[in-house]
Write an enzyme that holds these catalytic residues in place. Structure first.
Site, PDB file in Angstrom:
ATOM      1  N   TYR A  44       0.858  -1.187   0.000  1.00 34.55           N
ATOM      2  CA  TYR A  44       0.000   0.000   0.000  1.00 34.55           C
ATOM      3  C   TYR A  44       0.889   1.231   0.000  1.00 34.55           C
ATOM      4  O   TYR A  44       1.850   1.309   0.759  1.00 34.55           O
ATOM      5  CB  TYR A  44      -0.897   0.000   1.242  1.00 34.55           C
ATOM      6  CG  TYR A  44      -1.807   1.209   1.328  1.00 34.55           C
ATOM      7  CD1 TYR A  44      -2.831   1.401   0.408  1.00 34.55           C
ATOM      8  CD2 TYR A  44      -1.637   2.150   2.339  1.00 34.55           C
ATOM      9  CE1 TYR A  44      -3.665   2.514   0.492  1.00 34.55           C
ATOM     10  CE2 TYR A  44      -2.468   3.255   2.431  1.00 34.55           C
ATOM     11  CZ  TYR A  44      -3.485   3.434   1.499  1.00 34.55           C
ATOM     12  OH  TYR A  44      -4.309   4.529   1.593  1.00 34.55           O
ATOM     13  N   ASP A  54       9.415   3.008   0.211  1.00 32.18           N
ATOM     14  CA  ASP A  54       8.317   3.626   0.950  1.00 32.18           C
ATOM     15  C   ASP A  54       8.464   3.235   2.413  1.00 32.18           C
ATOM     16  O   ASP A  54       8.060   2.151   2.839  1.00 32.18           O
ATOM     17  CB  ASP A  54       6.963   3.175   0.380  1.00 32.18           C
ATOM     18  CG  ASP A  54       5.798   3.862   1.093  1.00 32.18           C
ATOM     19  OD1 ASP A  54       6.046   4.559   2.099  1.00 32.18           O
ATOM     20  OD2 ASP A  54       4.652   3.685   0.634  1.00 32.18           O
ATOM     21  N   LYS A  88       3.786   8.934   9.128  1.00 33.48           N
ATOM     22  CA  LYS A  88       3.535   8.319  10.434  1.00 33.48           C
ATOM     23  C   LYS A  88       4.514   8.794  11.522  1.00 33.48           C
ATOM     24  O   LYS A  88       4.301   9.866  12.068  1.00 33.48           O
ATOM     25  CB  LYS A  88       3.472   6.804  10.269  1.00 33.48           C
ATOM     26  CG  LYS A  88       2.295   6.474   9.328  1.00 33.48           C
ATOM     27  CD  LYS A  88       1.955   5.033   9.104  1.00 33.48           C
ATOM     28  CE  LYS A  88       0.671   4.963   8.278  1.00 33.48           C
ATOM     29  NZ  LYS A  88       0.693   4.102   7.135  1.00 33.48           N
TER      30      LYS A  88
HETATM   31  C1  LIG Z   1       0.070   4.538   5.722  1.00 28.81           C
HETATM   32  C2  LIG Z   1       0.901   4.346   4.499  1.00 28.81           C
HETATM   33  C3  LIG Z   1       0.862   5.238   3.415  1.00 28.81           C
HETATM   34  C4  LIG Z   1      -0.144   6.358   3.349  1.00 28.81           C
HETATM   35  O1  LIG Z   1       0.056   7.303   4.346  1.00 28.81           O
HETATM   36  P1  LIG Z   1      -1.184   8.269   4.759  1.00 28.81           P
HETATM   37  O2  LIG Z   1      -0.569   9.199   5.751  1.00 28.81           O
HETATM   38  O3  LIG Z   1      -2.236   7.391   5.310  1.00 28.81           O
HETATM   39  O4  LIG Z   1      -1.610   8.961   3.521  1.00 28.81           O
HETATM   40  C5  LIG Z   1       1.755   5.070   2.386  1.00 28.81           C
HETATM   41  N1  LIG Z   1       2.642   4.046   2.394  1.00 28.81           N
HETATM   42  C6  LIG Z   1       2.710   3.172   3.407  1.00 28.81           C
HETATM   43  C7  LIG Z   1       3.732   2.094   3.381  1.00 28.81           C
HETATM   44  C8  LIG Z   1       1.831   3.283   4.486  1.00 28.81           C
HETATM   45  O5  LIG Z   1       1.866   2.374   5.468  1.00 28.81           O
END
Ligand SMILES: *Cc1c(COP(=O)(O)O)cnc(C)c1O
Length: 434
Positions: free
Chosen positions: A147, A242, A270
């Site tokens: 994701y 990511d 995060k």
């Molecule tokens: C949570 C997440 C996102 C998206 O971040 P948001 O702050 O929810 O837009 C993108 N990549 C990874 C790996 C994530 O866990």
């Protein structure tokens, strides 16, 4: 077991559903995949969540990653309070942003230049744009089950195997937006190589979660990330890690440090906001110099680098830098949780698999190893649902989906882990997998 009182959450959920899709502002919160009433949280402190009915839960979500120190640590709270006196947002440059950039560069030197944004979604969307701008190529490779936020180009599931061009996974996404998104299989370098053989000069970048933490938790096999790095180099494509979940969580310098693989670009979110809405992307100077106003890749944000958010994030990051024992502690507690669960499963023939690394764990309701999305999808979500509600009623708040990670914070102690294990033992002794 006494029935938990949730009348206030039920009433709020009814009101919420009238005005917000599913009653929530982000889908997984709605308990869609487990059923039942989402708990409306009134406050949180340390390792605990308190709902509107006064129920207390041991929190294993940590706001989906940011709260590695637990909720509302005093140092972050105090720093935010001090900043509030100075204003909430200026729309102009601040010293805090410089300090944040210097700190991130110091911890992860390959992030030579960076830009703050407001979410992980924005970070990924912008990093991919920079990669396309730099290479002059359009196609991107992502992995099934990873994701990367909800930008149009990222909402792709490979329909029928590796070689298919991306089919949107959401309505409202024009086919054109995902036509250049190719899907590969996690932990399968051949699937990446095949895509590059098919489009040797068209792929701008490969984006990967260095530990996949949005299909449960899938750890990269030895050589997987290095292999992607080599393939990217061979074909002149960029590697984007990511690290929205893994950054400053796996260890201080994240997956870059842990796996010793150097990306061209990296995305954060995060943890770097300490609970405030923050994301960031950055990497090689020559790529980031293409971003506006220096270069031709446009990207902007009214609230980006927000002073309150920077203060919260900086304070948490500085604390982590000064207290490496945090990583030992969250790793130790999570290891105890995983080995405890494994032991319970063995004793009760639970037919489950435990995956994890550091403070990230997942209990899959499938007896077979999980090393990619196809494996993860074999999990019995009906059994997970029973387990989830059993554990919730006992005061253990896990992500309301089989495919979410279990997050342990530095505020947790062995006492909570052992209580949770005791509850899991009760569940499996009553619901054996056979
Ligand atoms: C949570 C997440 C996102 C998206 O971040 P948001 O702050 O929810 O837009 C993108 N990549 C990874 C790996 C994530 O866990």
């Amino acid at each position: 077991m006494e029935q938990m009182h949730i009348a206030h959450s039920e009433a709020l959920y009814d009101r919420a559903k009238e005005l917000m899709p599913g009653g929530v502002n982000s889908p997984v919160r709605a308990f869609q995949s487990v059923g039942g009433t989402p708990r409306f949280i009134q406050r949180a402190k340390d390792q605990y969540l308190y709902d509107e009915d006064g129920n207390v839960y041991i929190d294993y979500i940590g706001s989906w990653g940011p709260m590695i120190l637990g909720h509302n640590p005093d140092i972050v709270l105090e720093a935010v309070r001090n900043q509030l006196e100075n204003g909430l947002s200026y729309g102009a440059a601040t010293a805090l942003e410089v300090e944040m950039a210097e700190l991130i560069h110091q911890i992860v030197p390959c992030v030579e230049m960076m830009r703050m944004v407001n979410s992980g979604t924005e970070a990924v969307m912008s990093a991919v744009r920079a990669a396309r701008g730099f290479t002059g190529r359009d196609k991107i490779v992502k992995f099934e089950g990873c994701y990367h936020g909800h930008a149009d180009a990222m909402l792709v599931k490979a329909g029928s195997g590796v070689m298919t061009a991306g089919i949107p996974d959401s309505s409202g996404v024009p086919k054109g937006c995902t036509a250049d998104t190719l899907s590969a299989v996690y932990n399968d370098l051949d699937s990446v190589e095949q895509l590059f053989q098919q489009y040797p000069e068209e792929i701008a970048c490969v984006i990967v979660e260095p530990v996949a933490a949005n299909m449960g938790v899938v750890v990269p096999e030895k050589g997987f990330l290095q292999g992607i790095r080599q393939i990217c180099d061979q074909y002149g494509a960029l590697l984007i890690l990511d690290e929205v979940i893994t950054g400053f969580r796996l260890q201080l310098d994240g997956a870059v440090g842990h796996f010793g693989v150097t990306p061209d670009l990296v995305t954060y979110g995060k943890i770097i906001g300490g609970g405030m809405p923050v994301g960031a992307y950055g990497g090689r100077r020559e790529i980031m110099q293409l971003v506006a106003p220096l270069g031709s890749v446009y990207q902007a944000g009214t609230l980006s680098g927000n002073p309150v958010a920077m203060r919260a994030g900086l304070t948490q990051l500085r604390y982590l830098q000064a207290h490496p024992e945090v990583y030992h502690q969250v790793g130790f507690l999570s290891h105890r949780l995983r080995s405890g669960l494994e032991d319970i499963i063995r004793r009760h023939h639970g037919n489950c698999t435990v995956n994890g690394i550091g403070s990230l764990s997942c209990l899959y309701f499938t007896p077979e190893p999980v090393r990619n999305y196809t494996d993860a999808k074999k999990a019995d979500t009906a059994r997970f649902r029973e387990y989830f509600h059993f554990m919730l009623d006992e005061g253990n708040y896990f992500g309301p989906s089989q495919f979410e990670a279990i997050f342990v914070s530095n505020a947790h102690t062995l006492r909570e882990i052992d209580k949770t294990l005791g509850d899991a033992d009760a569940f499996f002794s009553a619901h054996s997998g056979n």
